[in-house]
Design a protein around this motif. Structure first.
Motif, PDB file in Angstrom:
ATOM      1  N   LEU A 149       1.593  11.970  -9.556  1.00 59.81           N
ATOM      2  CA  LEU A 149       0.864  13.227  -9.420  1.00 59.81           C
ATOM      3  C   LEU A 149       1.815  14.425  -9.439  1.00 59.81           C
ATOM      4  CD1 LEU A 149      -1.797  12.325  -6.695  1.00 59.81           C
ATOM      5  CD2 LEU A 149      -2.209  12.781  -9.122  1.00 59.81           C
ATOM      6  N   ALA A 150       2.968  14.262  -8.774  1.00 59.56           N
ATOM      7  CA  ALA A 150       3.943  15.348  -8.759  1.00 59.56           C
ATOM      8  C   ALA A 150       4.483  15.620 -10.160  1.00 59.56           C
ATOM      9  CB  ALA A 150       5.091  15.003  -7.801  1.00 59.56           C
ATOM     10  N   ALA A 151       4.760  14.506 -10.877  1.00 53.48           N
ATOM     11  CA  ALA A 151       5.255  14.659 -12.256  1.00 53.48           C
ATOM     12  C   ALA A 151       4.193  15.299 -13.143  1.00 53.48           C
ATOM     13  CB  ALA A 151       5.671  13.301 -12.815  1.00 53.48           C
ATOM     14  N   ALA A 152       2.919  14.850 -12.954  1.00 53.69           N
ATOM     15  CA  ALA A 152       1.835  15.414 -13.757  1.00 53.69           C
ATOM     16  C   ALA A 152       1.632  16.888 -13.439  1.00 53.69           C
ATOM     17  CB  ALA A 152       0.551  14.633 -13.513  1.00 53.69           C
ATOM     18  N   GLN A 153       1.733  17.232 -12.128  1.00 56.11           N
ATOM     19  CA  GLN A 153       1.578  18.637 -11.732  1.00 56.11           C
ATOM     20  C   GLN A 153       2.656  19.507 -12.362  1.00 56.11           C
ATOM     21  OE1 GLN A 153       1.752  19.228  -7.536  1.00 56.11           O
ATOM     22  NE2 GLN A 153       1.179  21.395  -7.644  1.00 56.11           N
TER      23      GLN A 153
ATOM     24  N   LEU B 104       0.821  -1.205   0.000  1.00 58.80           N
ATOM     25  CA  LEU B 104       0.000   0.000   0.000  1.00 58.80           C
ATOM     26  C   LEU B 104       0.857   1.258   0.000  1.00 58.80           C
ATOM     27  CD1 LEU B 104      -2.830   1.223   0.212  1.00 58.80           C
ATOM     28  CD2 LEU B 104      -2.646   1.046   2.694  1.00 58.80           C
ATOM     29  N   HIS B 105       1.895   1.248   0.853  1.00 56.81           N
ATOM     30  CA  HIS B 105       2.788   2.417   0.889  1.00 56.81           C
ATOM     31  C   HIS B 105       3.508   2.591  -0.445  1.00 56.81           C
ATOM     32  CE1 HIS B 105       2.188   3.729   4.955  1.00 56.81           C
ATOM     33  NE2 HIS B 105       2.469   2.532   5.461  1.00 56.81           N
ATOM     34  N   GLY B 106       3.945   1.490  -1.038  1.00 52.37           N
ATOM     35  CA  GLY B 106       4.630   1.566  -2.330  1.00 52.37           C
ATOM     36  C   GLY B 106       3.716   2.121  -3.407  1.00 52.37           C
ATOM     37  N   SER B 107       2.473   1.617  -3.421  1.00 56.73           N
ATOM     38  CA  SER B 107       1.517   2.098  -4.419  1.00 56.73           C
ATOM     39  C   SER B 107       1.220   3.582  -4.202  1.00 56.73           C
ATOM     40  CB  SER B 107       0.219   1.288  -4.322  1.00 56.73           C
ATOM     41  OG  SER B 107       0.479  -0.081  -4.578  1.00 56.73           O
ATOM     42  N   LEU B 108       1.044   3.962  -2.923  1.00 54.83           N
ATOM     43  CA  LEU B 108       0.765   5.362  -2.626  1.00 54.83           C
ATOM     44  C   LEU B 108       1.936   6.260  -3.034  1.00 54.83           C
ATOM     45  CD1 LEU B 108      -1.181   7.377  -1.356  1.00 54.83           C
ATOM     46  CD2 LEU B 108      -0.116   6.918   0.865  1.00 54.83           C
ATOM     47  N   ASP B 109       3.161   5.784  -2.769  1.00 52.34           N
ATOM     48  CA  ASP B 109       4.339   6.576  -3.161  1.00 52.34           C
ATOM     49  C   ASP B 109       4.402   6.738  -4.677  1.00 52.34           C
ATOM     50  OD1 ASP B 109       5.040   6.813  -0.533  1.00 52.34           O
ATOM     51  OD2 ASP B 109       6.479   5.139  -0.556  1.00 52.34           O
ATOM     52  N   ARG B 110       4.086   5.649  -5.414  1.00 53.46           N
ATOM     53  CA  ARG B 110       4.113   5.750  -6.886  1.00 53.46           C
ATOM     54  C   ARG B 110       3.037   6.708  -7.391  1.00 53.46           C
ATOM     55  NH1 ARG B 110       5.245   0.215  -6.328  1.00 53.46           N
ATOM     56  NH2 ARG B 110       3.053  -0.344  -6.579  1.00 53.46           N
TER      57      ARG B 110
END
Length: 201
Positions: free
Chosen positions: A169-173, A158-164
């Protein structure tokens, strides 16, 4: 957290059900053996009481014989017949008492043997119950360990998926901000081409 495997759950349920059945059988065996021990103890106590009563009756007969002997010596009437009858009665009662005592001793020995057997069965049942309980505790500990490991693994996933997701999102932003800046500059240039000041609009 992802759903657990239903197949493994059913298998674990069957194993738990079998262990519960084995535990119930051991408990039933233990209760029956304990009941038999109590019954044998009562029979043994009864036989011992009868034996003591028989011995007491024999002692009473001896005392009675002594009294009759004293009376015989005092009366002197029909001494021989009375004395022989007393001896006969005494010997008969003594024979019966000895026979009964032997029977009671035999029964007592048998009851003691049965009591020892029942005690062994109780010890065996207790050991089996402790073994079943130990297996149950080990199974619970093993399952709890697996659950903890699964929870840890799911947490990592879950943490890995959330980090990805956050990284995407950061890259898209960043990409959106670049595109927005480029569009804004483009619109400013077009306004200037038309002789308009973007700050005044």
């Amino acid at each position: 957290m992802a759903p657990r495997n239903r197949g493994k759950g059913k298998k674990g349920g069957k194993q738990k059900k079998k262990k519960n059945v084995a535990e119930n059988e051991v408990e039933e065996k233990y209760r029956k053996a304990a009941l038999e021990v109590d019954i044998l103890k009562e029979h043994l106590a009864l036989r011992q009481n009868v034996a003591r009563q028989a011995k007491a009756d024999s002692e009473g007969l001896r005392q009675r014989l002594l009294e009759l002997e004293r009376e015989l010596e005092m009366s002197r009437d029909d001494k021989q017949d009375i004395y022989e009858e007393m001896i006969r009665q005494y010997q008969e009662l003594q024979r019966q008492t000895e026979t009964r005592i032997q029977q009671l001793e035999t029964e007592t020995k048998q009851l003691q043997e049965q009591l020892a057997t029942c005690r062994e069965e109780i010890q065996q049942a207790r050991a089996e119950r402790e073994q079943v309980q130990g297996e149950k505790d080990r199974t619970i500990a093993e399952l709890q360990g697996k659950i903890d490991a699964m929870e840890t693994e799911y947490e990592k996933i879950l943490h890995g998926s959330l980090d990805r997701v956050l990284s995407k999102l950061a890259a898209a932003q960043c990409c959106w901000e670049k595109e927005a800046t480029a569009t804004h500059v483009e619109h400013k240039e077009r306004l200037r081409e038309f002789g308009l000041n973007p700050l005044e609009i």
